[in-house]
Each structure stands twice: as C-alpha cells, then as structure tokens.
Design an enzyme around this catalytic site. Structure first.
Site, short mmCIF file in Angstrom:
data_model
loop_
_atom_site.label_atom_id
_atom_site.label_comp_id
_atom_site.label_asym_id
_atom_site.label_seq_id
_atom_site.Cartn_x
_atom_site.Cartn_y
_atom_site.Cartn_z
N ASP A 1 11.30 34.37 7.15
CA ASP A 1 10.45 34.08 5.98
C ASP A 1 9.48 32.92 6.19
OD1 ASP A 1 11.28 36.17 4.42
OD2 ASP A 1 12.79 35.03 3.31
N LYS B 1 8.62 36.62 -3.89
CA LYS B 1 8.78 37.39 -2.66
C LYS B 1 9.11 38.85 -2.99
CE LYS B 1 11.66 38.11 1.39
NZ LYS B 1 12.86 37.76 2.15
N GLY C 1 15.89 33.92 7.38
CA GLY C 1 15.36 34.58 8.59
C GLY C 1 13.93 34.17 8.90
N ARG D 1 11.52 44.76 1.13
CA ARG D 1 12.80 45.06 0.47
C ARG D 1 12.55 45.46 -0.99
NH1 ARG D 1 15.08 41.07 2.35
NH2 ARG D 1 15.77 42.36 4.08
N ASP E 1 18.40 48.58 6.74
CA ASP E 1 18.10 47.99 8.03
C ASP E 1 16.66 47.49 7.94
OD1 ASP E 1 19.32 47.33 10.51
OD2 ASP E 1 17.84 48.60 11.46
N THR F 1 26.56 45.21 3.26
CA THR F 1 25.80 44.18 3.99
C THR F 1 26.66 42.97 4.30
OG1 THR F 1 23.79 42.81 4.00
CG2 THR F 1 24.89 43.07 1.87
N GLY F 2 26.33 42.31 5.40
CA GLY F 2 27.00 41.07 5.75
C GLY F 2 26.07 39.89 5.47
N ASN F 3 24.91 40.16 4.89
CA ASN F 3 23.88 39.14 4.70
C ASN F 3 23.77 38.76 3.21
OD1 ASN F 3 21.34 37.90 4.26
ND2 ASN F 3 20.57 38.71 6.19
N LYS G 1 20.22 38.93 1.56
CA LYS G 1 19.78 40.27 1.21
C LYS G 1 20.46 40.73 -0.08
CE LYS G 1 19.90 43.39 4.50
NZ LYS G 1 19.96 44.18 5.77
#
Ligand code: ITT
Length: 192
Positions: free
Chosen positions: A151, A172, A149, A178, A72, A14-16, A19
């Site tokens: 949220d 959350k 994002g 997720r 994703d 992941t690049g996030n 996450k």
C-alpha cells in the site's frame, strides 16, 4: 446453478487480518457478514490469480462441506514484466517495499496494477470467480501508515495522488481491486 438470493454471510478463508478487515467493510453495505475461516489452503503454482483462487476455494469447500470464498491478490509491475504478481506474498515477506523500490530505481515506466481474484465455491463443485483491477504507479518513496503490504508504494490513478497507504480503509476500498471484486460478488450473492 441459479443465482443465490438472500445470502447474508460468507465464509472467508484467509490468514491475512488486513484483508479480513477490508472485506468486512466492503460487504457491510450489502448486509453480508463475514465469518473468518482459517485452514491451510492448497495453492497451486500458476501465473493466473483466478486459477489459484478457484482451485483453493474448490478444495476447501469440498473438504469443509460449506460454501467458501477465497481471494488471491497481487501487484503486477509493468517494467518488471508483471513481477511480483502471484508471488506477491513471498516477495513482500522477503524483499518488502524497500526491495521493490530498489528494483525500480531509475526506472521511468512506473505503471503497475493491483489485481484481486475472488472465488466463491460450494461443496457440490460449483465455482464462480470475480475480478477487480486497479491501475496506478509505483511511488519513488514509501508514503503512509494505513493499510498493509505494498500500500505505501502504490499510487492509484483513480485517487488524488496519495498512495493507498495514505488513504483510510474507506477511501482505499472505494477504488481498490478488492473493493471492485468483492462488490461484484456481493451483487451476485444478493441477486442485484
Ligand atoms: P491469504 O491467506 O488470504 O492468501 P495473503 O496475504 O497470502 O493472504 P494474497 O495472496 O491475496 O494474500 O496477497 C499476496 C500479497 O500481496 C499480500 O500478502 C500483500 O503483501 C500483497 N497485497 C495483496 N493485496 C494488497 C493490498 O490491497 N494492498 C497491499 N498489498 C497487497
């Protein structure tokens, strides 16, 4: 392939960083640690998040010769026929929450869902996908400083009226798309 017992580490592509933080928190109770892998993922264009995650995971696992996990995720708004869906990343970067709220101005049907597709792939070509869905509503205004994002504009039905942006990471994760998808992965990996 048979069930994979006693797995205690995953390679998460992941690049996030948000996450990554959520996934670490979700998998901790299962004794699974998360190693971040940053590589350019090849993403196919599709309306199906499962297909996108599955394809990316397969390619990266084969290229790096290690088992990997790719997620994703996306927000699907009913009144906008599922937009932004698979284009969530691009839409967030371009029009953001304000842009979505503008599109939703005066719209009565505010139903939306977050979907997470998590693909586990091993280098021999094996792939398994886990899905998590959380239903809710698009808020009238953005609320909350937590999360990332979309949220601040998403109010999950399973919550108490607060947006995801007003919930701690733990709150959350208990009800998020997720959380659901990665807990299914964790149960499968640990043989529960
Ligand atoms: P990867 O490198 O893991 O692909 P990404 O940010 O591109 O990171 P996704 O494609 O899974 O991640 O998600 C697309 C976008 O959808 C993401 O950038 C956010 O804007 C939004 N999104 C996904 N999950 C979210 C969540 O839990 N809360 C808020 N927004 C979310």
């Amino acid at each position: 392939m048979s069930r994979r017992n006693y797995v205690n580490e995953i390679n998460f592509v992941t690049g996030n960083k948000h996450k990554l933080e959520e996934v670490k928190h979700i998998l901790e109770p299962y004794g699974i640690s998360v190693k971040r892998v940053t590589v350019d993922k090849l993403e196919i264009q599709s309306n199906d998040l499962c297909e996108i995650a599955e394809y990316s995971a397969k390619i990266v696992a084969e290229r790096l010769r290690i088992p990997v996990v790719v997620e994703d995720a996306g927000l699907f708004i009913e009144a906008l026929n599922g937009f932004p869906g698979p284009y969530s990343s691009y839409v967030f970067k371009t029009i953001g929450n304000e842009g979505i709220l503008k599109l939703m101005r005066g719209v009565k049907n505010r139903r939306a869902r977050f979907v997470s597709a998590v693909a586990y792939a091993s280098p021999n070509g094996f792939v398994k996908v886990f899905i998590g869905v959380t239903e809710g509503l698009i808020s009238i205004e953005p609320r909350g400083e937590y999360g990332f994002g979309f949220d601040p504009i998403f109010i999950p039905y399973e919550g108490d009226g607060r947006t995801f942006g007003e919930m701690t990471l733990d709150e959350k994760s208990r009800i998020s798309h997720r959380g659901k998808a990665f807990r299914s992965l964790a149960k499968w990996l640990t043989g529960h």
